[in-house]
Write a protein that holds these residues in place. Sequence first.
Motif, PDB file in Angstrom:
ATOM      1  N   PRO A 135       0.824  -1.218   0.000  1.00  0.00           N
ATOM      2  CA  PRO A 135       0.000   0.000   0.000  1.00  0.00           C
ATOM      3  C   PRO A 135       0.857   1.267   0.000  1.00  0.00           C
ATOM      4  N   ARG A 136       0.266   2.338  -0.520  1.00  0.00           N
ATOM      5  CA  ARG A 136       0.905   3.653  -0.423  1.00  0.00           C
ATOM      6  C   ARG A 136       0.498   4.245   0.921  1.00  0.00           C
ATOM      7  N   CYS A 137       1.480   4.623   1.704  1.00  0.00           N
ATOM      8  CA  CYS A 137       1.187   5.141   3.039  1.00  0.00           C
ATOM      9  C   CYS A 137       1.676   6.571   3.131  1.00  0.00           C
ATOM     10  N   SER A 138       0.899   7.420   3.790  1.00  0.00           N
ATOM     11  CA  SER A 138       1.400   8.762   4.043  1.00  0.00           C
ATOM     12  C   SER A 138       1.309   9.050   5.536  1.00  0.00           C
ATOM     13  N   VAL A 139       2.485   9.343   6.092  1.00  0.00           N
ATOM     14  CA  VAL A 139       2.618   9.622   7.521  1.00  0.00           C
ATOM     15  C   VAL A 139       3.271  10.993   7.626  1.00  0.00           C
ATOM     16  N   PRO A 140       2.649  11.955   8.325  1.00  0.00           N
ATOM     17  CA  PRO A 140       3.301  13.270   8.431  1.00  0.00           C
ATOM     18  C   PRO A 140       4.600  13.145   9.216  1.00  0.00           C
ATOM     19  N   GLU A 141       5.625  13.868   8.776  1.00  0.00           N
ATOM     20  CA  GLU A 141       6.924  13.765   9.445  1.00  0.00           C
ATOM     21  C   GLU A 141       6.897  14.398  10.826  1.00  0.00           C
ATOM     22  N   TYR A 211       3.533   1.952  10.433  1.00  0.00           N
ATOM     23  CA  TYR A 211       3.333   1.326   9.137  1.00  0.00           C
ATOM     24  C   TYR A 211       1.953   0.701   9.086  1.00  0.00           C
ATOM     25  N   CYS A 212       1.523   0.384   7.878  1.00  0.00           N
ATOM     26  CA  CYS A 212       0.172  -0.114   7.693  1.00  0.00           C
ATOM     27  C   CYS A 212       0.224  -1.402   6.890  1.00  0.00           C
ATOM     28  N   GLN A 213      -0.730  -2.263   7.156  1.00  0.00           N
ATOM     29  CA  GLN A 213      -0.816  -3.540   6.450  1.00  0.00           C
ATOM     30  C   GLN A 213      -2.168  -3.648   5.751  1.00  0.00           C
ATOM     31  N   ALA A 214      -2.126  -4.016   4.471  1.00  0.00           N
ATOM     32  CA  ALA A 214      -3.344  -4.277   3.706  1.00  0.00           C
ATOM     33  C   ALA A 214      -3.505  -5.791   3.632  1.00  0.00           C
ATOM     34  N   LYS A 215      -4.704  -6.275   3.911  1.00  0.00           N
ATOM     35  CA  LYS A 215      -4.887  -7.725   4.013  1.00  0.00           C
ATOM     36  C   LYS A 215      -6.228  -8.127   3.413  1.00  0.00           C
ATOM     37  N   ASN A 216      -6.204  -9.242   2.688  1.00  0.00           N
ATOM     38  CA  ASN A 216      -7.474  -9.882   2.309  1.00  0.00           C
ATOM     39  C   ASN A 216      -7.272 -11.390   2.334  1.00  0.00           C
ATOM     40  N   ASP A 217      -8.258 -12.135   1.855  1.00  0.00           N
ATOM     41  CA  ASP A 217      -8.176 -13.594   1.945  1.00  0.00           C
ATOM     42  C   ASP A 217      -7.023 -14.175   1.134  1.00  0.00           C
ATOM     43  N   GLY A 219      -3.970 -12.710   0.748  1.00  0.00           N
ATOM     44  CA  GLY A 219      -2.654 -12.411   1.311  1.00  0.00           C
ATOM     45  C   GLY A 219      -2.602 -11.028   1.927  1.00  0.00           C
ATOM     46  N   HIS A 220      -1.384 -10.583   2.176  1.00  0.00           N
ATOM     47  CA  HIS A 220      -1.235  -9.257   2.779  1.00  0.00           C
ATOM     48  C   HIS A 220       0.056  -8.610   2.323  1.00  0.00           C
ATOM     49  N   ALA A 221       0.120  -7.285   2.481  1.00  0.00           N
ATOM     50  CA  ALA A 221       1.318  -6.525   2.119  1.00  0.00           C
ATOM     51  C   ALA A 221       1.354  -5.300   3.008  1.00  0.00           C
ATOM     52  N   GLN A 222       2.566  -4.827   3.287  1.00  0.00           N
ATOM     53  CA  GLN A 222       2.662  -3.653   4.158  1.00  0.00           C
ATOM     54  C   GLN A 222       3.662  -2.648   3.620  1.00  0.00           C
ATOM     55  N   CYS A 223       3.455  -1.388   4.019  1.00  0.00           N
ATOM     56  CA  CYS A 223       4.368  -0.342   3.587  1.00  0.00           C
ATOM     57  C   CYS A 223       5.514  -0.247   4.588  1.00  0.00           C
ATOM     58  N   PRO A 224       6.679   0.283   4.157  1.00  0.00           N
ATOM     59  CA  PRO A 224       7.778   0.462   5.114  1.00  0.00           C
ATOM     60  C   PRO A 224       7.380   1.453   6.202  1.00  0.00           C
ATOM     61  N   SER A 225       7.929   1.290   7.414  1.00  0.00           N
ATOM     62  CA  SER A 225       7.500   2.173   8.492  1.00  0.00           C
ATOM     63  C   SER A 225       8.130   3.555   8.333  1.00  0.00           C
TER      64      SER A 225
END
Length: 302
Positions: A135-141, A211-217, A219-225
């Motif tokens: 996933p594309r993640c946006s975290v304010p610095e 960081y965030c993880q996207a998950k469904n039946d 599999g799953h994937a996560q963005c770097p923290s």
Amino acid sequence: MAIPRLVACLVLYASFGHIPSSLGVILRTTDKIVWANEFEPIELTCLIESISTNNPRIEWKKIKNGVPSYVYFLNRIAGDLEHRAQLREPANIMIFNATRSDTAEYRCEVAAIDDQRDFDEILISLAVRVKPVVPRCSVPEAVTVGTSTELRCLENEGFPASQYRWFHNSEELPQDPKNSPKLVNSSYSINPDTGGLKFRRVRKEDAGEYYCQAKNDAGHAQCPSQMMEVYDVDILGIFLKSFGGVTVFFCLAALICHSFKRGCFYKKGHIENNYNWPAQNDGVEYADADEGHFRHKSSFII
Ligand SMILES: *[C@@H]1O[C@H](CO)[C@@H](O)[C@H](O)[C@H]1NC(C)=O
Ligand SMILES: *[C@@H]1O[C@H](CO)[C@@H](O)[C@H](O)[C@H]1NC(C)=O
């Protein structure tokens, strides 16, 4: 003697019981709703319960967005599934390597001209699961204590649509902070469908790696923290922001003025010296002298 007779009766009864069905073609499937994983094989079953016709006509259609197209027609695989599928006894379709575009409804149709009931069809719905991508993640610095902020996370490949989870310093954040004694005072809320992590009022303790993880039946994937820093209300920062321009202007002006003044003074002093220096010798001759004369004079003086 009585028992074999009874058995014979039962056998006779059983075959009579089957007679009406053998007068027509009847289809059955093991699953009307089929889930498959992308890039894996899947078989859609079309079982023939009863038939008398020797060579029934078998067809498969794919119905996507209400539009039908052939996938098995005139005894061969056609259309989308060409080279990717095979008909298997009795009338199953075997897809070797399912792709996301195979998600559709499929209809098995069997025509048996020698049967009384000479046609049956069965509808199977196939859904191909697709693994989420990173996933594309946006975290304010950096955020200021007490302000609101939102962290976002989204990917669009996964099917069924991904659900999102957030991790703070490698620990999963419960959907409701009230459920954790450690986080009870945090003001965040998570929307697992949209991937948003919202803080109503950021606290110092909310700083850290996210960081965030996207998950469904499938599999799953996560963005770097990513690091989120939390600052106290920054008086100096506010001051610099509001008055920074003015301050910089005045500083520059003062600097320029100062160096200009110094420069003028220095130049003036230098000229005075120049005037003073030849004045000790022959002022008139020096002022009107050509270069050769001056050199001569200089060497004479030296
Ligand atoms: C299925 O198809 C994908 C993409 O076309 C390919 O990368 C993969 O190797 C295939 N898998 C098999 C088992 O054939
Ligand atoms: C939460 O806030 C209450 C009241 O301000 C305080 O007493 C408590 O210690 C806080 N809990 C945590 C885990 O920070």
